[in-house]
Scaffold this active site. Structure first.
Site, PDB file in Angstrom:
ATOM      1  N   GLU A  91      40.005  49.641  41.293  1.00 32.94           N
ATOM      2  CA  GLU A  91      38.658  49.434  41.825  1.00 32.94           C
ATOM      3  C   GLU A  91      38.592  48.171  42.680  1.00 32.94           C
ATOM      4  O   GLU A  91      39.316  47.202  42.446  1.00 32.94           O
ATOM      5  CB  GLU A  91      37.660  49.327  40.670  1.00 32.94           C
ATOM      6  N   CYS A 104      36.024  41.864  46.427  1.00 35.04           N
ATOM      7  CA  CYS A 104      36.808  41.528  45.239  1.00 35.04           C
ATOM      8  C   CYS A 104      37.945  42.555  45.160  1.00 35.04           C
ATOM      9  O   CYS A 104      37.702  43.752  45.035  1.00 35.04           O
ATOM     10  CB  CYS A 104      35.897  41.574  44.016  1.00 35.04           C
ATOM     11  N   CYS A 111      46.041  45.635  33.532  1.00 30.87           N
ATOM     12  CA  CYS A 111      46.461  44.237  33.416  1.00 30.87           C
ATOM     13  C   CYS A 111      47.122  44.014  32.070  1.00 30.87           C
ATOM     14  O   CYS A 111      46.716  44.598  31.064  1.00 30.87           O
ATOM     15  CB  CYS A 111      45.250  43.307  33.559  1.00 30.87           C
ATOM     16  N   CYS A 118      37.494  40.996  28.713  1.00 28.15           N
ATOM     17  CA  CYS A 118      37.640  41.734  29.969  1.00 28.15           C
ATOM     18  C   CYS A 118      37.925  43.204  29.712  1.00 28.15           C
ATOM     19  O   CYS A 118      38.832  43.549  28.955  1.00 28.15           O
ATOM     20  CB  CYS A 118      38.790  41.099  30.758  1.00 28.15           C
ATOM     21  N   CYS A 341      32.194  40.588  37.139  1.00 27.53           N
ATOM     22  CA  CYS A 341      33.456  40.031  36.645  1.00 27.53           C
ATOM     23  C   CYS A 341      33.752  40.520  35.236  1.00 27.53           C
ATOM     24  O   CYS A 341      32.885  40.462  34.364  1.00 27.53           O
ATOM     25  CB  CYS A 341      33.382  38.508  36.624  1.00 27.53           C
TER      26      CYS A 341
HETATM   27  S1  SF4 Z   1      40.418  38.626  33.115  1.00 25.30           S
HETATM   28 FE1  SF4 Z   1      41.087  40.761  32.907  1.00 25.30          FE
HETATM   29  S2  SF4 Z   1      42.068  41.253  34.842  1.00 25.30           S
HETATM   30 FE2  SF4 Z   1      41.910  39.009  34.750  1.00 25.30          FE
HETATM   31  S3  SF4 Z   1      43.857  38.332  33.828  1.00 25.30           S
HETATM   32 FE3  SF4 Z   1      42.433  38.589  32.133  1.00 25.30          FE
HETATM   33  S4  SF4 Z   1      42.785  40.709  31.404  1.00 25.30           S
HETATM   34 FE4  SF4 Z   1      43.676  40.548  33.461  1.00 25.30          FE
END
Ligand code: SF4
Length: 350
Positions: A91, A104, A111, A118, A341
């Site tokens: 995304e 963004c 990740c 997150c 975010c």
């Molecule tokens: S905030 Fe989310 S996308 Fe960013 S490093 Fe941490 S887990 Fe990964």
């Protein structure tokens, strides 16, 4: 297998031209055409000789990303979901503000960093994005704006700023990130200046040092706490790279680049938002040339964290301001379409 020219920096394109016997004198022009919004195939490039187009079509291709889904927030923020060739979904988020547009950008599918606040972390890690997949998010946003009737003097002025704060840890996909940045900053490519690009990291010290050596962009570091135990609860990466390691790398970065570092701090109720936390933060950042961005935490369903009340945010900011730090409270955008975010997690039903 044809070479995707969107993956190549101008220098790499020169090498490719040499390898297929094309003249070096046409590299700059082809590079420019390939990175224009709407570029799809060589046949339509009437300003290049037919023979060159034939050789390019034989050995190369031009990839692009088309949104599989677009969601628009009531505040004008637009979230794009792209399905990649292998089925992975990523995304990007286009954020309009005061006549300017910030994109963004994602750097990985999923990740591996596992930050507890997150949603992307919950997807796990699928793979690194290629330079082309990173660059094509920018081109797709430009194409969307053209389609929506946004008019600018040049296509380069459609997207004003890029922030690498989408899915993934950009510094964990380092080589492809540098290649993508090189293409995006090339005057014959997208022509973004260093001031218009921000790379955000959860704090990988050796890569912060590499970045200072390899390229000039703005660096943002997600800190969220200067207490190792608290930060480790929120960000498992802190167990490997503790607060002092991260801040030491930031100090070296600021010295080497003569730039300030942007410190990102999401305020979570009863977790990291007390006045004592603000005082500790000010103390630890004393010798780092930095600016602090405070962000009211974006609540995510099924996660236990809650956004700080406005009064706590005001007090926190006032303490930092009094200690001499330039501090901004960033406004959250696109939360109604899960575009804020920490809320990116590959739209369902794409
Ligand atoms: S905030 Fe989310 S996308 Fe960013 S490093 Fe941490 S887990 Fe990964």
């Amino acid at each position: 297998m044809p070479i995707d020219l969107k993956n190549l920096t101008q220098r790499q394109l020169s090498e490719f031209f040499a390898s297929v016997g094309l003249p070096a004198s046409r590299v700059r022009h082809v590079f420019e055409l390939v990175h224009r919004p709407g570029a799809r195939e060589f046949a339509g490039m009437s300003t290049i000789k037919k023979e060159i187009r034939r050789v390019l079509a034989e050995h190369a291709c031009i990839s692009r990303l088309e949104p599989a889904k677009v969601q628009r927030s009531i505040d004008g923020t637009v979230k794009f979901a792209f399905r990649l060739d292998d089925g992975a979904v990523i995304e990007s988020v286009l954020i309009p503000a005061k006549g300017r547009h910030t994109l963004c950008v994602s750097s990985q599918a999923g990740c591996a960093m596992g930050c507890r606040f997150c949603l992307t972390a919950g997807m796990g890690f699928h793979r690194n994005l290629t330079p082309a997949e990173i660059v094509n998010q920018v081109v797709a946003a430009q194409e969307h704006m053209i389609g929506a009737g946004v008019v600018r003097a040049t296509t380069r002025q459609l997207v004003d700023n890029l922030v690498f704060m989408g899915m993934g840890e950009p510094l964990a996909n380092y080589d492809n990130l540098i290649a993508a940045l090189t293409i995006l900053m090339d005057q014959r490519g997208q022509g973004f200046s260093e001031r218009r690009i921000t790379v955000s990291t959860c704090g990988l010290p050796s890569r912060i040092r590499d970045l200072a050596r390899d390229i000039r962009v703005n660096l943002a570091v997600s800190l969220h706490s200067v207490d190792d135990a608290t930060r480790s609860t929120l960000m498992p990466v802190n167990r490997t790279h503790g607060v002092e390691d991260v801040l030491a790398a930031c100090r070296e970065y600021a010295t080497a680049t003569k730039q300030v570092v942007f410190i990102e701090y999401a305020l979570i109720a009863d977790f990291n938002d007390a006045a004592s936390d603000a005082h500790r933060l000010a103390e630890r950042l004393r010798d780092l040339p930095c600016r602090i961005n405070l962000l009211a935490y974006n609540e995510v369903p099924n996660l236990p964290y809650r956004c700080s009340p406005e009064t706590s945010i005001r007090v926190f900011k006032a303490i930092l301001a009094k200690a001499g730090f330039r501090t901004l409270v960033r406004t959250s955008r696109g939360a109604d379409v899960s575009a804020a975010c920490g809320q990116l997690a590959a739209m369902e039903s794409v």
